[in-house]
Design an enzyme around this catalytic site. Sequence first.
Site, mmCIF file in Angstrom:
data_model
loop_
_atom_site.group_PDB
_atom_site.id
_atom_site.type_symbol
_atom_site.label_atom_id
_atom_site.label_comp_id
_atom_site.label_asym_id
_atom_site.label_seq_id
_atom_site.Cartn_x
_atom_site.Cartn_y
_atom_site.Cartn_z
ATOM 1 N N LYS A 134 29.675 -24.014 21.118
ATOM 2 C CA LYS A 134 28.559 -23.813 22.048
ATOM 3 C C LYS A 134 27.344 -23.238 21.323
ATOM 4 C CE LYS A 134 28.420 -19.934 24.686
ATOM 5 N NZ LYS A 134 27.134 -19.212 24.557
ATOM 6 N N ASN A 135 27.576 -22.210 20.514
ATOM 7 C CA ASN A 135 26.454 -21.500 19.895
ATOM 8 C C ASN A 135 25.800 -22.287 18.760
ATOM 9 O OD1 ASN A 135 26.754 -19.467 21.692
ATOM 10 N ND2 ASN A 135 27.564 -17.964 20.229
ATOM 11 N N CYS B 67 20.709 -8.253 29.821
ATOM 12 C CA CYS B 67 21.887 -9.008 30.208
ATOM 13 C C CYS B 67 23.063 -8.056 30.211
ATOM 14 C CB CYS B 67 22.125 -10.190 29.288
ATOM 15 S SG CYS B 67 22.781 -9.728 27.714
ATOM 16 N N ARG C 274 19.016 -6.468 24.587
ATOM 17 C CA ARG C 274 18.795 -7.707 23.834
ATOM 18 C C ARG C 274 17.339 -8.178 23.809
ATOM 19 N NH1 ARG C 274 23.645 -11.893 24.973
ATOM 20 N NH2 ARG C 274 23.025 -12.717 22.966
ATOM 21 N N ASP D 277 31.593 -11.524 19.170
ATOM 22 C CA ASP D 277 32.077 -12.414 20.226
ATOM 23 C C ASP D 277 33.605 -12.507 20.275
ATOM 24 O OD1 ASP D 277 29.524 -12.889 21.067
ATOM 25 O OD2 ASP D 277 29.372 -14.919 20.270
ATOM 26 N N ARG E 14 30.835 -21.158 31.259
ATOM 27 C CA ARG E 14 29.668 -21.242 30.375
ATOM 28 C C ARG E 14 30.091 -21.531 28.939
ATOM 29 N NH1 ARG E 14 26.286 -16.253 30.106
ATOM 30 N NH2 ARG E 14 25.426 -17.624 28.529
HETATM 31 C C1 UD1 Z 1 23.934 -14.869 19.202
HETATM 32 C C2 UD1 Z 1 25.050 -15.542 19.982
HETATM 33 C C3 UD1 Z 1 25.911 -14.501 20.666
HETATM 34 C C4 UD1 Z 1 26.416 -13.470 19.655
HETATM 35 C C5 UD1 Z 1 25.262 -12.900 18.828
HETATM 36 C C6 UD1 Z 1 25.722 -11.990 17.701
HETATM 37 C C7 UD1 Z 1 24.092 -17.675 20.600
HETATM 38 C C8 UD1 Z 1 23.559 -18.552 21.673
HETATM 39 N N1 UD1 Z 1 24.460 -16.447 20.961
HETATM 40 O O1 UD1 Z 1 23.131 -14.179 20.146
HETATM 41 O O2 UD1 Z 1 27.002 -15.163 21.296
HETATM 42 O O3 UD1 Z 1 27.075 -12.424 20.338
HETATM 43 O O4 UD1 Z 1 24.493 -13.973 18.252
HETATM 44 O O5 UD1 Z 1 26.594 -12.675 16.868
HETATM 45 O O6 UD1 Z 1 24.198 -18.075 19.465
HETATM 46 N N2 UD1 Z 1 17.865 -8.193 18.453
HETATM 47 C C9 UD1 Z 1 16.671 -7.511 18.512
HETATM 48 N N3 UD1 Z 1 15.508 -8.237 18.529
HETATM 49 C C10 UD1 Z 1 15.492 -9.600 18.487
HETATM 50 C C11 UD1 Z 1 16.721 -10.290 18.413
HETATM 51 C C12 UD1 Z 1 17.887 -9.557 18.399
HETATM 52 O O7 UD1 Z 1 16.631 -6.292 18.547
HETATM 53 O O8 UD1 Z 1 14.407 -10.194 18.523
HETATM 54 C C13 UD1 Z 1 19.130 -7.428 18.413
HETATM 55 C C14 UD1 Z 1 20.035 -7.720 19.617
HETATM 56 O O9 UD1 Z 1 19.716 -6.931 20.724
HETATM 57 C C15 UD1 Z 1 21.402 -7.396 19.022
HETATM 58 C C16 UD1 Z 1 21.260 -7.824 17.577
HETATM 59 O O10 UD1 Z 1 19.874 -7.899 17.310
HETATM 60 O O11 UD1 Z 1 21.640 -6.022 19.087
HETATM 61 C C17 UD1 Z 1 21.876 -9.156 17.219
HETATM 62 O O12 UD1 Z 1 21.424 -10.125 18.122
HETATM 63 P P1 UD1 Z 1 21.273 -11.664 17.734
HETATM 64 O O13 UD1 Z 1 21.984 -11.923 16.449
HETATM 65 O O14 UD1 Z 1 19.844 -12.044 17.827
HETATM 66 O O15 UD1 Z 1 22.078 -12.359 18.914
HETATM 67 P P2 UD1 Z 1 21.683 -13.651 19.734
HETATM 68 O O16 UD1 Z 1 21.031 -14.654 18.861
HETATM 69 O O17 UD1 Z 1 21.004 -13.245 20.993
#
Ligand code: UD1
Length: 420
Positions: A22-23, A118, A123, A307, A399
């Site tokens: 999915k991701n 969420c 996030r 995850d 999902r």
């Molecule tokens: C993706 C995955 C999710 C997984 C996560 C971490 C998808 C669709 N989702 O989520 O299933 O749990 O990676 O492996 O691929 N952060 C910030 N600012 C930003 C972006 C992120 O502070 O602009 C923080 C987030 O709050 C979190 C951390 O960085 O604490 C990691 O998040 P991130 O790697 O970006 O996760 P996602 O891409 O949202």
Amino acid sequence: MDKIRIRGGRPLSGEIVIGGAKNAGLPLMAAGLLTDERLTLTNVPDLVDIHTMAALLAQHGVAVERPLAGGRELSIGGPISNTEAPYDIVRKMRASVLVLGPLMARMGHARVSLPGGCAIGTRPVDLHFKGLEQMGATIRLDGGYAQAEAPQGLHGATIVFPFPSVGATENLLMAASLADGRTVLANAAREPEITDLAECLLAMGARIEGVGTDRLTVDGVRRLHAATHAIVPDRIETGTYACAAAITGGEVHLRGARMDHLAALVRALDEAGVEVVERPGGVTVRRTGRLHGADVMTEVYPGFPTDMQAQYMALMCVSDGAAMVTETIFENRFMHVPELNRMGARINVHGASAIVRGVPALSGAPVMATDLRASVSLVLAGLAARGETVVNRVYHLDRGYEAVEQKLAACGADIERLPG
Ligand code: UD1
């Protein structure tokens, strides 16, 4: 709303086919916005999130087709006629924000709803925005939307992430593919789903170096072209069913699974007394003896995946001894703990760590969870529990897990969906 009923206590035995990730599928679909030509994805899982992304792309004006009814192929192509990603879709799925980079690269403007909080934490998406600003975009907030403009187009930049973000790396990698000049993404995330995206972009004509590392160098090209790409097998679905085999004391072959993407989980399972072996065409998971407590800490790839934290914790609930499970990626990702405790688990949370003291058996209960991986951890607990467990709010499962009850039932689990 559908529910899932499980009568626990049966060791799983048989084979489960692992679907496409999915991701990986979600950013790959967003990459379809980078060209008018056709991007064909194969090994596409049939999941609610994939349908949500298809709906989002369709409202950008792009044709999204499944050439064979019920097939695993998806094609995306055609001009973009609308650059707004509306609140109604983004609030359902945070990954919608992945259209921002491609829309900016192609059109020079986009209006994308902010995802908001969420169930697993605040996030933010600030790193996505800061990176695009370094590439020449201006972004202002307006009515809950990010209004992004780059009238002169995006240009290359050196972007050093303060910490690796999966989504920000993907968004900026896509944007950089069509930007003017060279972009360097340093301290980038390097999850297998990012490598999968990079490989697809390469097939579309992008110029990227450092694929699979934390430093990606992208030389922008003027246009990308048609390609066909097979989505990488889902390492989290694999890990989840590995924990299912382990928690029931069974043996399951995970067809299509890739063990090299799961090294940290395999290490923990090995310490816990679970055998994971690579076999032709997949991975076999087996537990014959007792489970032992083994500590884990979530980290960015190649560390232990956040995850997999909830599913692994369910497993530790029935181990001999204790395990410390530490969550370092998200600040609020222990929502499954009170529900597991209602099933008889002994878990105490202290800040970012949970101490899990193993009990001889869990007992079934009505439970529910507020996110995808927490929900599936309750399914795993139900498979091992005495008596009946009813998992409510199954839409979270749908999902990210295709036909979860059918896959488990085919291996001997007593599990069924109760239409709500
Ligand atoms: C993706 C995955 C999710 C997984 C996560 C971490 C998808 C669709 N989702 O989520 O299933 O749990 O990676 O492996 O691929 N952060 C910030 N600012 C930003 C972006 C992120 O502070 O602009 C923080 C987030 O709050 C979190 C951390 O960085 O604490 C990691 O998040 P991130 O790697 O970006 O996760 P996602 O891409 O949202």
